[in-house]
Write an enzyme that holds these catalytic residues in place. Structure first.
Site, PDB file in Angstrom:
ATOM      1  N   GLY A   4     -21.969 -25.775 -22.967  1.00  0.00           N
ATOM      2  CA  GLY A   4     -22.924 -24.661 -22.837  1.00  0.00           C
ATOM      3  C   GLY A   4     -22.103 -23.390 -23.128  1.00  0.00           C
ATOM      4  O   GLY A   4     -22.211 -22.259 -22.676  1.00  0.00           O
ATOM      5  N   ALA A   5     -20.930 -23.316 -24.113  1.00  0.00           N
ATOM      6  CA  ALA A   5     -19.830 -22.690 -24.068  1.00  0.00           C
ATOM      7  C   ALA A   5     -20.199 -21.282 -24.995  1.00  0.00           C
ATOM      8  O   ALA A   5     -19.520 -20.280 -25.047  1.00  0.00           O
ATOM      9  CB  ALA A   5     -18.633 -23.230 -24.783  1.00  0.00           C
ATOM     10  N   THR A   6     -21.575 -21.608 -25.630  1.00  0.00           N
ATOM     11  CA  THR A   6     -22.051 -20.333 -26.470  1.00  0.00           C
ATOM     12  C   THR A   6     -22.937 -19.764 -25.617  1.00  0.00           C
ATOM     13  O   THR A   6     -23.619 -18.571 -25.993  1.00  0.00           O
ATOM     14  CB  THR A   6     -22.429 -20.524 -27.730  1.00  0.00           C
ATOM     15  OG1 THR A   6     -23.620 -21.792 -27.733  1.00  0.00           O
ATOM     16  CG2 THR A   6     -21.370 -21.351 -28.811  1.00  0.00           C
ATOM     17  N   LYS A  11     -20.434 -16.529 -21.759  1.00  0.00           N
ATOM     18  CA  LYS A  11     -19.988 -15.252 -22.121  1.00  0.00           C
ATOM     19  C   LYS A  11     -19.722 -13.945 -20.762  1.00  0.00           C
ATOM     20  O   LYS A  11     -18.797 -13.414 -21.023  1.00  0.00           O
ATOM     21  CB  LYS A  11     -20.880 -14.673 -23.163  1.00  0.00           C
ATOM     22  CG  LYS A  11     -20.666 -15.605 -24.623  1.00  0.00           C
ATOM     23  CD  LYS A  11     -21.313 -15.027 -25.815  1.00  0.00           C
ATOM     24  CE  LYS A  11     -21.315 -15.972 -26.906  1.00  0.00           C
ATOM     25  NZ  LYS A  11     -22.452 -15.740 -27.650  1.00  0.00           N
ATOM     26  N   LYS A 140     -26.686 -23.955 -10.694  1.00  0.00           N
ATOM     27  CA  LYS A 140     -28.089 -23.771 -10.022  1.00  0.00           C
ATOM     28  C   LYS A 140     -29.176 -24.048 -11.055  1.00  0.00           C
ATOM     29  O   LYS A 140     -28.566 -23.398 -12.387  1.00  0.00           O
ATOM     30  CB  LYS A 140     -28.294 -22.798  -8.868  1.00  0.00           C
ATOM     31  CG  LYS A 140     -28.789 -21.590  -9.684  1.00  0.00           C
ATOM     32  CD  LYS A 140     -29.062 -20.600  -8.854  1.00  0.00           C
ATOM     33  CE  LYS A 140     -29.664 -19.442  -9.518  1.00  0.00           C
ATOM     34  NZ  LYS A 140     -30.397 -18.418  -8.660  1.00  0.00           N
ATOM     35  N   ASP A 169     -22.686 -21.759  -5.911  1.00  0.00           N
ATOM     36  CA  ASP A 169     -23.867 -20.939  -5.497  1.00  0.00           C
ATOM     37  C   ASP A 169     -22.922 -19.683  -5.518  1.00  0.00           C
ATOM     38  O   ASP A 169     -22.139 -19.536  -4.605  1.00  0.00           O
ATOM     39  CB  ASP A 169     -24.257 -21.333  -3.895  1.00  0.00           C
ATOM     40  CG  ASP A 169     -25.216 -20.268  -3.442  1.00  0.00           C
ATOM     41  OD1 ASP A 169     -25.182 -19.155  -3.916  1.00  0.00           O
ATOM     42  OD2 ASP A 169     -26.296 -20.597  -2.950  1.00  0.00           O
ATOM     43  N   HIS A 170     -23.170 -18.803  -6.575  1.00  0.00           N
ATOM     44  CA  HIS A 170     -22.241 -17.773  -6.949  1.00  0.00           C
ATOM     45  C   HIS A 170     -22.299 -16.788  -5.263  1.00  0.00           C
ATOM     46  O   HIS A 170     -21.426 -16.118  -5.212  1.00  0.00           O
ATOM     47  CB  HIS A 170     -22.286 -17.098  -8.242  1.00  0.00           C
ATOM     48  CG  HIS A 170     -23.658 -16.550  -8.253  1.00  0.00           C
ATOM     49  ND1 HIS A 170     -24.632 -17.032  -8.878  1.00  0.00           N
ATOM     50  CD2 HIS A 170     -24.004 -15.030  -7.947  1.00  0.00           C
ATOM     51  CE1 HIS A 170     -25.628 -16.048  -8.715  1.00  0.00           C
ATOM     52  NE2 HIS A 170     -25.422 -14.877  -8.226  1.00  0.00           N
ATOM     53  N   GLU A 208     -34.007  -7.020  -6.199  1.00  0.00           N
ATOM     54  CA  GLU A 208     -33.655  -6.751  -7.492  1.00  0.00           C
ATOM     55  C   GLU A 208     -34.502  -5.608  -8.239  1.00  0.00           C
ATOM     56  O   GLU A 208     -35.707  -5.682  -7.885  1.00  0.00           O
ATOM     57  CB  GLU A 208     -33.785  -7.939  -8.478  1.00  0.00           C
ATOM     58  CG  GLU A 208     -32.654  -8.838  -8.496  1.00  0.00           C
ATOM     59  CD  GLU A 208     -32.814 -10.234  -9.209  1.00  0.00           C
ATOM     60  OE1 GLU A 208     -32.935  -9.913 -10.605  1.00  0.00           O
ATOM     61  OE2 GLU A 208     -33.267 -11.041  -9.020  1.00  0.00           O
ATOM     62  N   ASP A 227     -35.651 -19.958  -6.673  1.00  0.00           N
ATOM     63  CA  ASP A 227     -34.496 -19.238  -7.482  1.00  0.00           C
ATOM     64  C   ASP A 227     -33.727 -18.607  -6.379  1.00  0.00           C
ATOM     65  O   ASP A 227     -32.392 -18.533  -6.678  1.00  0.00           O
ATOM     66  CB  ASP A 227     -35.086 -18.298  -8.426  1.00  0.00           C
ATOM     67  CG  ASP A 227     -34.284 -17.789  -9.233  1.00  0.00           C
ATOM     68  OD1 ASP A 227     -33.473 -18.364  -9.933  1.00  0.00           O
ATOM     69  OD2 ASP A 227     -33.957 -16.460  -9.459  1.00  0.00           O
ATOM     70  N   HIS A 232     -29.386 -19.400  -2.235  1.00  0.00           N
ATOM     71  CA  HIS A 232     -28.717 -17.894  -1.807  1.00  0.00           C
ATOM     72  C   HIS A 232     -28.964 -17.682  -0.406  1.00  0.00           C
ATOM     73  O   HIS A 232     -28.096 -17.270   0.500  1.00  0.00           O
ATOM     74  CB  HIS A 232     -28.772 -16.896  -2.637  1.00  0.00           C
ATOM     75  CG  HIS A 232     -28.531 -17.160  -4.170  1.00  0.00           C
ATOM     76  ND1 HIS A 232     -27.303 -17.940  -4.612  1.00  0.00           N
ATOM     77  CD2 HIS A 232     -29.089 -16.973  -5.180  1.00  0.00           C
ATOM     78  CE1 HIS A 232     -27.810 -18.063  -6.073  1.00  0.00           C
ATOM     79  NE2 HIS A 232     -28.430 -17.527  -6.476  1.00  0.00           N
ATOM     80  N   LYS A 337     -31.730  -2.252  -6.088  1.00  0.00           N
ATOM     81  CA  LYS A 337     -30.837  -3.432  -6.038  1.00  0.00           C
ATOM     82  C   LYS A 337     -29.997  -3.377  -4.859  1.00  0.00           C
ATOM     83  O   LYS A 337     -29.402  -2.534  -4.823  1.00  0.00           O
ATOM     84  CB  LYS A 337     -30.231  -3.401  -7.425  1.00  0.00           C
ATOM     85  CG  LYS A 337     -29.284  -4.621  -7.410  1.00  0.00           C
ATOM     86  CD  LYS A 337     -28.391  -4.536  -8.731  1.00  0.00           C
ATOM     87  CE  LYS A 337     -27.439  -5.677  -8.804  1.00  0.00           C
ATOM     88  NZ  LYS A 337     -27.844  -7.018  -8.981  1.00  0.00           N
TER      89      LYS A 337
END
Ligand code: NAD
Length: 489
Positions: A4-6, A11, A140, A169-170, A208, A227, A232, A337
């Site tokens: 999934g590098a593009t 990115k 996730k 899980d960032h 958010e 989600d 999280h 946020k």
């Protein structure tokens, strides 16, 4: 090897994080990155896209040529069995060229429906037959419910053992989330108070301002519960509520977190709507600009039943937490946020400072996770002047102000942990299974009863009225997150 590098994640997060690790000398010259995606690109075009992503993220003027020379591209449809063989050849050539000792990390930055297929091919086509270590990093969502998560786990476990799987899980890479343990276990003034004798309630907010943007198709199948809450929010609850581990090892920390998830009171039937509130945003104004209702967003069903907001009351049935509600809320298109944890301590037994009919503020410990990072402690102190009156004071620690450096991006830390083989800040299968089992009961009820009142909160607010009532029933209220901001000194 990044599948999934593009894509957007590669990115915006992965390439810049690898670059920062390289700049800091945490990545030696002996590494190669293979980008895998469907699009036909030459190595040069791929390297250029990596360079652009680094420049967009941070460093406009650096010399990136040496760094990007380590990047190679393989155009490959992951569902096509034949192209894994040429990928294998490419990986083994790079292994010899850079002297990598057969150590491989496979990062799946792709839609989850491909995870199982890729893992199976990696094994069947011999990419995991290596002399060194092999690790699988997955994004996730890990499944859609406990059954699909079990199915997915079975597929990837054919190719990788549990200790080779790094479920990202960032939130667990965020500086202040990692700080929860240190604040709790390194301070004599907190740990003795960290229980139902002294804490009245805990509030976790992750709000958010953005709406669903162009992710409508995915979000319609997910909603805020899957989600945000399943992963999280419950991970933060586990860190807040766990017992001190006997050692700071991956196994010990995980085992304490798992105990919290096991002690969470399951909700079924009517209890779901008594303890949990769902919401969906209507139109409204954000920064003076009109924004559309969720149901008018692209790729969203005009009569959608998907929740964009969740508030809930969790109860942890163990000796430490019995009777202390942990309130969570998360949503899109909210007023601000903010990710914050507020720990509200119980009132002192008697208020001596009532002269001006003043009620004393409770002591609060606030952990600011994002955007500002820090800790605040609210105490009561004497108001200056003749009378003996109490006034709230705020002790503040703002992370950026003190360190003077940017805290490392969560992905940078997690990538580095994975390279070192430290899985502490990744989610173990037992945690995934337990949190899905908890959340599934809620989705079952919500999917069977259409929310008649959707949309039930205006964009730019802190969610539906029912979320406030959830706390009012218990005699509490949400502490306004903007007033508590770390920079409001
Ligand atoms: P994306 O749609 O931007 O990128 C998908 C990538 O997969 C592209 O490189 C595309 O070429 C590739 N791809 C799609 N089908 C393919 C096929 N059949 N064969 C080979 N390659 C194929 O997605 P993204 O936003 O980068 O997200 C990737 C994963 O990360 C998802 O699981 C997502 O839930 C998760 N995630 C993303 C973010 C984010 O900030 N973007 C944050 C958290 C989690």
């Amino acid at each position: 090897m990044i599948f999934g590098a593009t894509g957007d994640l590669a990115k915006r997060k992965l390439f810049p994080s690898l670059y920062r690790l390289y700049q800091k000398g945490k990545l030696s010259e002996r590494f190669a990155v293979v980008g895998v995606a469907r699009r036909a690109l030459s190595n040069e075009e791929f390297q250029l896209s990596v360079k652009e992503s680094i420049e967009a993220a941070s460093d406009k003027n650096g010399n990136h040529d040496e760094f990007i020379s380590h990047f190679h591209y393989h155009s490959h449809d992951v569902t096509d069995s034949s192209s894994y063989l040429s990928l294998k050849q490419m990986a083994s050539d790079l292994d010899s060229h850079y002297g990598l000792g057969g150590n491989r990390i496979f990062y799946l930055a792709m839609a989850p429906e491909f995870f199982g297929t890729i893992a199976e091919h990696l094994k069947a086509d011999g990419l995991t037959d290596v002399a060194g270590f092999k690790r699988l990093v997955i994004e996730k969502p890990f499944g859609h419910d406990v059954e699909s998560a079990k199915q997915l786990n079975k597929q990837i476990r054919n190719a990788f053992s549990e200790d080779e799987i790094y479920r990202i899980d960032h939130y667990l890479g965020k500086e202040m989330v990692q700080n929860i343990e240190v604040i709790r276990f390194a301070n004599a003034i907190f740990e003795p108070l960290w229980n139902n004798r002294y804490i009245s309630n805990i509030q976790l907010t992750s709000s958010e301002v953005l709406g669903v943007e162009e992710r409508g198709r995915y979000y319609e199948t997910s909603g805020a519960l899957r989600d945000m809450v399943q992963n999280h929010m419950l991970q933060m609850v586990a860190l807040l509520a766990m017992e001190p581990p006997i050692r700071l090892t991956t196994e010990e920390i995980r085992s304490e977190k798992v105990k919290v998830l096991r002690a969470m009171r399951p909700l079924e039937g009517d209890a779901v709507n008594e303890h949990f509130v769902r919401g969906q945003y209507g139109k409204g104004k954000i920064d003076e600009e009109e924004v559309p209702a969720y149901r008018d967003e692209p790729m969203v069903d005009p009569s959608s039943n998907t929740e964009t907001f969740v508030a809930g009351k969790l109860l942890i049935d163990n000796f430490r937490w019995a009777g202390v509600p942990i309130y969570i809320r998360t949503g899109k298109r909210m007023e601000t946020k903010s990710t914050k944890i507020v720990i509200q301590f119980k009132d002192i037994p008697m208020n001596l400072y009532y002269q001006s009919e003043q009620t004393l503020n409770p002591n609060l410990l606030v952990i600011h996770i994002q955007p500002g990072e820090g800790i605040s402690l609210y105490l009561n102190a004497k108001k200056s002047g003749q009378n003996v009156e109490a006034t709230p004071v705020k002790l503040n620690f703002a992370n950026k102000g003190i360190d003077g450096i940017n805290t490392p991006e969560a992905y940078e830390k997690l990538l580095f942990d994975c390279m070192r083989g430290d899985a502490t800040n990744f989610t173990h299968w037992d945690e995934v299974a337990l949190s899905w089992s908890f959340v599934d009961k809620i989705s079952e009820v919500w999917e069977s009863e259409k929310a008649e009142n959707f949309p039930n909160y205006e964009s730019g607010t802190m969610g539906p009225r029912e979320a406030d009532q959830l706390l009012e029933k218990d005699g509490f209220f949400w502490w306004p997150v903007t007033d508590l901001n770390v920079d409001n000194c």
